[in-house]
Scaffold this motif. Structure first.
Motif, PDB file in Angstrom:
ATOM      1  N   VAL A 146       1.127  -1.189  -0.025  1.00 62.06           N
ATOM      2  CA  VAL A 146      -0.004  -0.073  -0.153  1.00 62.06           C
ATOM      3  C   VAL A 146       0.969   1.437   0.087  1.00 62.06           C
ATOM      4  CG1 VAL A 146      -1.813  -1.061   1.339  1.00 62.06           C
ATOM      5  CG2 VAL A 146      -0.035  -0.041   2.602  1.00 62.06           C
ATOM      6  N   GLY A 147       0.111   2.390  -0.388  1.00 60.94           N
ATOM      7  CA  GLY A 147       0.960   3.616  -0.446  1.00 60.94           C
ATOM      8  C   GLY A 147       0.591   4.498   0.971  1.00 60.94           C
ATOM      9  N   GLY A 148       1.292   5.190   1.295  1.00 65.25           N
ATOM     10  CA  GLY A 148       0.964   6.136   2.562  1.00 65.25           C
ATOM     11  C   GLY A 148       1.060   5.546   3.927  1.00 65.25           C
ATOM     12  N   THR A 149       0.313   6.049   4.734  1.00 61.72           N
ATOM     13  CA  THR A 149       0.827   5.438   6.188  1.00 61.72           C
ATOM     14  C   THR A 149      -0.200   4.045   6.445  1.00 61.72           C
ATOM     15  OG1 THR A 149      -0.754   7.144   7.254  1.00 61.72           O
ATOM     16  CG2 THR A 149       1.706   7.563   7.174  1.00 61.72           C
ATOM     17  N   VAL A 150       0.127   3.482   7.323  1.00 61.95           N
ATOM     18  CA  VAL A 150      -0.718   2.103   7.805  1.00 61.95           C
ATOM     19  C   VAL A 150      -0.752   2.177   9.336  1.00 61.95           C
ATOM     20  CG1 VAL A 150      -0.879  -0.278   8.139  1.00 61.95           C
ATOM     21  CG2 VAL A 150       0.060   0.878   5.993  1.00 61.95           C
ATOM     22  N   LYS A 151      -2.056   2.224   9.625  1.00 61.21           N
ATOM     23  CA  LYS A 151      -2.196   1.903  11.342  1.00 61.21           C
ATOM     24  C   LYS A 151      -2.235   0.537  11.636  1.00 61.21           C
ATOM     25  CE  LYS A 151      -5.611   3.466  14.927  1.00 61.21           C
ATOM     26  NZ  LYS A 151      -6.978   3.841  15.191  1.00 61.21           N
ATOM     27  N   HIS A 184       2.011  -3.222   4.160  1.00 60.84           N
ATOM     28  CA  HIS A 184       3.382  -2.299   4.258  1.00 60.84           C
ATOM     29  C   HIS A 184       3.685  -1.923   2.841  1.00 60.84           C
ATOM     30  CE1 HIS A 184       3.898  -6.623   3.468  1.00 60.84           C
ATOM     31  NE2 HIS A 184       4.851  -6.141   2.664  1.00 60.84           N
ATOM     32  N   ASN A 185       4.516  -0.955   2.636  1.00 61.41           N
ATOM     33  CA  ASN A 185       5.245  -0.264   1.426  1.00 61.41           C
ATOM     34  C   ASN A 185       5.545  -1.379   0.646  1.00 61.41           C
ATOM     35  OD1 ASN A 185       7.261   1.452  -0.138  1.00 61.41           O
ATOM     36  ND2 ASN A 185       5.932   2.963   0.767  1.00 61.41           N
ATOM     37  N   THR A 208      10.819   4.473   8.517  1.00 63.19           N
ATOM     38  CA  THR A 208       9.260   4.631   8.103  1.00 63.19           C
ATOM     39  C   THR A 208       8.983   3.177   8.348  1.00 63.19           C
ATOM     40  OG1 THR A 208       9.789   6.211   6.437  1.00 63.19           O
ATOM     41  CG2 THR A 208       7.798   4.885   6.240  1.00 63.19           C
ATOM     42  N   GLU A 240       6.314   1.304   7.508  1.00 65.51           N
ATOM     43  CA  GLU A 240       5.873   0.467   6.178  1.00 65.51           C
ATOM     44  C   GLU A 240       7.103  -0.204   5.449  1.00 65.51           C
ATOM     45  OE1 GLU A 240       2.813   3.264   7.823  1.00 65.51           O
ATOM     46  OE2 GLU A 240       4.946   3.622   7.174  1.00 65.51           O
TER      47      GLU A 240
END
Length: 221
Positions: free
Chosen positions: A92-97, A108-109, A125, A127
């Motif tokens: 995924v892109g961006g942040t993960v909770k 994760h990235n 980072t 991710e």
């Protein structure tokens, strides 16, 4: 020759005696039934109680065995270790909770953090670091509560271990945390013997979703 009256009297006496014998027999039968019923009740009660204790003892034995088994699986030489199952693995892109801190799995990235014995002096980072765990790396994180000596000891271990990385991480309860995919162990001192055991078990361990994947050519800072 015996008179008719004598014969009648004798017959009556025999009938009376037979009747008395029958009554005595019935009385004995009643006593036997009472004794039998009482004995059976006592035996059944004894078996029930004994069975309860046997079952209870068996249940306790099974519970104890289950606790031991659980202890071996969840803690064992890693007493206090936390584990998670069925973690997401989507890029995924961006942040993960994440459900835990530091994260030990989840979406994760798509770019992994270099983990070829890499030691970082700044926070990573999350991710990217989680992607490294997916590749079978052990991620050592430490807070400002960790002593300089412990940080140096862990740094030396990571630098000589492929599929490992290390970085500061302030949002954790313990001074030092060891992280592998789905597994996390908090420790207080680098001298804890569980450190070496954790590395041995989890660097490219059975928990690795993508064994032998790259730990180089990823994100380097």
């Amino acid at each position: 020759m015996a008179s008719k009256a004598s014969k009648t009297k004798g017959a009556a006496e025999r009938r009376a005696k037979i009747e008395e014998l029958r009554r005595a027999e019935k009385a004995r039968e009643r006593r036997y039934r009472i004794i039998t019923i009482t004995s059976c009740t006592v035996i059944v009660a004894g078996l029930a109680v004994g069975g309860f204790f046997l079952v209870d003892a068996g249940n306790k034995k099974e519970e104890k065995a289950a606790k031991v088994s659980s202890s071996v699986v969840k803690t064992g030489e890693f007493k206090g270790m936390k584990t998670w199952k069925n973690l997401g693995r989507t890029h995924v892109g961006g942040t993960v909770k994440y459900a835990m801190s530091p994260p030990v799995g989840g979406n994760h990235n798509q770019v992994w953090q270099n983990c070829d014995g890499d030691v970082y002096t700044k926070p990573l980072t999350k991710e990217n670091a989680v992607h490294s765990l997916e590749h079978g790396a052990v991620w050592v994180t430490y807070s400002d509560k960790a002593s300089k000596e412990d940080v140096a000891t862990l740094k030396a271990r990571v630098e000589k271990t492929k599929y490992s990385l290390m970085s500061p991480y302030e949002d954790q309860d313990a001074p030092i945390v060891l992280n592998a995919w789905g597994n996390q162990l908090e420790i207080q001192k680098a001298s804890d013997p569980r450190v070496a055991a954790f590395f041995k078990k989890f660097v490219q361990g059975k928990q690795t979703p993508e064994p032998n994947a790259y730990c180089t050519n990823g994100k380097s800072s």
